[in-house]
Design an enzyme around this catalytic site. Structure first.
Site, PDB file in Angstrom:
ATOM      1  N   GLU A 145      14.291  14.321   9.592  1.00 12.52           N
ATOM      2  CA  GLU A 145      13.225  14.900  10.408  1.00 12.52           C
ATOM      3  C   GLU A 145      12.865  13.978  11.577  1.00 12.52           C
ATOM      4  O   GLU A 145      12.763  12.760  11.412  1.00 12.52           O
ATOM      5  CB  GLU A 145      11.993  15.118   9.523  1.00 12.52           C
ATOM      6  N   LYS A 151       9.385  23.949  13.165  1.00 10.47           N
ATOM      7  CA  LYS A 151       8.839  23.838  11.814  1.00 10.47           C
ATOM      8  C   LYS A 151       7.669  24.804  11.629  1.00 10.47           C
ATOM      9  O   LYS A 151       6.753  24.855  12.448  1.00 10.47           O
ATOM     10  CB  LYS A 151       8.373  22.397  11.585  1.00 10.47           C
ATOM     11  N   CYS A 173      11.463  19.887   6.215  1.00  6.14           N
ATOM     12  CA  CYS A 173      10.572  19.236   5.248  1.00  6.14           C
ATOM     13  C   CYS A 173       9.597  20.195   4.560  1.00  6.14           C
ATOM     14  O   CYS A 173       9.971  20.891   3.627  1.00  6.14           O
ATOM     15  CB  CYS A 173       9.845  18.076   5.910  1.00  6.14           C
ATOM     16  N   GLY A 222       1.084 -17.988   0.126  1.00  2.00           N
ATOM     17  CA  GLY A 222       0.444 -18.951  -0.748  1.00  2.00           C
ATOM     18  C   GLY A 222       0.904 -18.721  -2.169  1.00  2.00           C
ATOM     19  O   GLY A 222       0.660 -17.649  -2.747  1.00  2.00           O
ATOM     20  N   SER A 268       0.416 -19.531  -5.845  1.00  5.07           N
ATOM     21  CA  SER A 268      -0.659 -20.108  -6.654  1.00  5.07           C
ATOM     22  C   SER A 268      -0.225 -20.483  -8.061  1.00  5.07           C
ATOM     23  O   SER A 268      -0.960 -21.172  -8.770  1.00  5.07           O
ATOM     24  CB  SER A 268      -1.815 -19.109  -6.755  1.00  5.07           C
ATOM     25  N   LYS A 271     -14.413  -4.050   3.026  1.00  4.56           N
ATOM     26  CA  LYS A 271     -13.299  -4.987   2.872  1.00  4.56           C
ATOM     27  C   LYS A 271     -11.959  -4.286   3.043  1.00  4.56           C
ATOM     28  O   LYS A 271     -11.052  -4.795   3.706  1.00  4.56           O
ATOM     29  CB  LYS A 271     -13.355  -5.662   1.496  1.00  4.56           C
TER      30      LYS A 271
END
Length: 536
Positions: free
Chosen positions: A44, A112, A148, A285, A287, A507
């Site tokens: 697609e 489509k 799709c 990082g 840990s 957050k």
């Protein structure tokens, strides 16, 4: 008697790289012509790749896509019919379209019909609905073209059959999640039951920001049986031979299990995000805990050891076994490993803030300082080297806010952003079946942020199996807190998890992008207000 031969090209394309995508399509066309194929399917919107998002609002982008497809048509083998996806504008609007290229020109355009506008899709933001079938003759067989979402509903397939289609060719940008493969095949079986037509299903493969396309293209006969399947999470092409209008069965590999597929999706997501954005490598990082251990394994499998470096940033609260395990994992993986103790920096921060903190009890503020020092050091290395920081937080932490802004959330790509803690453990165990890269005690010891003495995650969170079940029911399935409690989950844990989820939206809005692998992740398909008075 001539027998139609089709080639499914499961391509990994780059959004907006029109010339690069055209070159890949041309290579696939030449390979198809070399085996005397009559028909080539590409994914697609293959000329610009999927999803181009608001690039579709730029007239220059739409014009460039059309020009690139017209140029491509003149380069294709003249007898091959190639289905190439593009955004197509005419006097009635902009369409998500499929161009049939043959004989040096655009022979037909299919628009489509069914436009998805849920989950990660927003086709209706950009496109108009098509309303007419497109059927072409290829090798004596009449092929109906679909895109799709069209295959998920009856209308487009029915109109194609009414127009004379004997085979359905469906080009797709169908994203991976843990449930989608079964859903695709179920939808196609429904169309087979209704129309009795075989289906050629060509799917995109590759990572595109937070979405992973898994490929796993397939061929289904008119009875609804899969008779050929391409592999998952890699570029591939397949030749499909027909006896009349019936595809010949071909031996193929069965799909992998859920955890193996998730791992492959994460590896592909990291590989494509780093390579397509031209980062030289990654830094993380390390840990000694489970999350960073899994991210390290994924990063090395995606990029190779020479493009991965990790840094251990210990404080006085880190257990000795955390350092031992971090060193062991870095050594086994063969990556660059550095240790930078943060205690001197932390003491300097404490001294600088002493007057500001005076009179307040010790709390999460001091813990968050440690995390932010680590984030600053990792970002400093990233800025100097160009290596992208991979964050290691998981979905359980993103749900509850068990993460520090500008600390462990600092980075460019959140590998485990859509993996709950239980899935992280499953990924660790599965990866170890291929060769042990994560020590057993990393998997079996109680998880801890190690920001104070004797700390474990469960000091402030429900047990992860309970938390993850609550999260899945509330966040992925939209059940209310009362409905979740009615399933027997602890009421106090339900209330706590739902509250934490609600108050930590700010957050999540600031978290790095990360690959979506479940039916609903904290990304394109999660749009909740930060400021809200709604309560259950």
């Amino acid at each position: 008697m001539h027998r139609m031969k089709a080639v499914i090209a499961q391509l990994n394309l780059l959004v907006g790289d029109l010339k690069g995508n055209a070159a890949k399509i041309l290579d696939a066309a030449k390979s198809a012509a070399a085996v005397n194929a009559d028909l080539l399917l590409t994914p697609e919107l293959s000329i610009c790749s999927y999803q181009p998002e608001d690039l579709l609002l730029r007239p220059s982008f739409i014009s460039a896509c059309k020009a690139e497809v017209e140029a491509l048509a003149t380069q294709l083998p003249p007898t091959l019919a190639a289905i190439v996806g593009l955004p197509w504008r005419d006097e009635t609007g902009l369409y998500n379209a499929a161009a049939v290229l043959r004989g040096g020109k655009i022979e037909a355009i299919y628009r489509k019909m069914d436009l998805p506008n849920y989950s990660v899709f927003d086709d209706k933001r950009y496109f108009e609905h098509g309303n007419a079938a497109t059927v072409i003759e290829v090798g004596g067989v009449r092929v109906g073209v679909l895109i799709c979402e069209d295959i998920w509903f009856p209308r487009a397939a029915a109109l194609a059959r009414e127009a004379g289609a004997q085979v359905l060719a469906v080009i797709n940008g169908s994203p991976y999640d843990t449930e989608h493969l079964d859903g695709r095949e179920a939808a196609c079986r429904e169309r087979c039951a209704e129309q009795g037509l075989p289906i050629l299903f060509c799917n995109l493969v590759g990572g595109q920001d937070e979405i992973v396309y898994d490929g796993q293209s397939f061929v289904m006969d008119g009875k609804g049986d899969v008779v050929q399947r391409l592999p998952g999470f890699v570029e591939a092409t397949a030749v499909v031979e027909f006896e009349g209008t019936t595809p010949r069965p071909v031996r193929y590999n069965r799909p992998q299990g859920r955890v193996a597929d998730v791992y492959a999706a994460l590896v592909l997501a990291v590989k494509d995000y780093i390579n397509k954005n031209r980062f030289p490598g990654i830094v993380l990082g390390l840990s000694g805990g489970i999350d960073s251990a899994v991210v390290l394994a994924i990063a090395v499998d995606a990029l190779g050891r020479d493009r991965v470096r990790c840094v251990m940033l210990p404080s006085k609260f880190n257990a000795s076994i955390s350092l031992e395990d971090a060193r062991w994992m870095a050594g086994v993986q063969g990556v660059r490993y550095d240790e930078i103790p943060i205690e001197p920096v932390y003491e300097a921060f404490e001294a600088a803030l002493a007057d500001q903190f005076k009179g307040y009890p010790v709390d999460a503020s001091e813990e968050n300082l440690q995390s932010r020092i680590r984030g600053t050091i990792l970002m400093g290395i990233s800025n100097k080297t160009g290596f992208l920081v991979l964050t290691t937080g998981n979905k359980s932490e993103m749900t509850t806010g068990y993460a520090t802004l500008y600390g462990d959330m600092a980075g460019g790509f959140g590998v485990l952003k859509d993996c709950d803690k239980e899935l992280v453990y499953d990924l660790a165990n599965w990866r170890n079946t291929l060769g042990r890269v994560i020590p057993e005690r990393v998997i079996t010891r109680a998880p801890s942020a190690e920001l104070r003495n004797d700390q474990t995650d469960q000091d402030s969170l429900p047990e992860y199996p309970i938390l993850d079940e609550i999260m899945a029911l509330y966040m992925e399935q939209n059940l209310s807190a009362a409905e979740i409690k009615a399933k027997g989950l602890p009421p106090a844990d339900v209330d706590k998890a739902v509250r934490l989820l609600r108050i930590n939206e700010y957050k999540r809005r600031q978290a790095p992008v990360g690959p979506r692998v479940t039916p609903r992740g904290y990304g394109r398909d999660w749009r909740y207000p930060i400021t809200s008075g709604w309560r259950e």
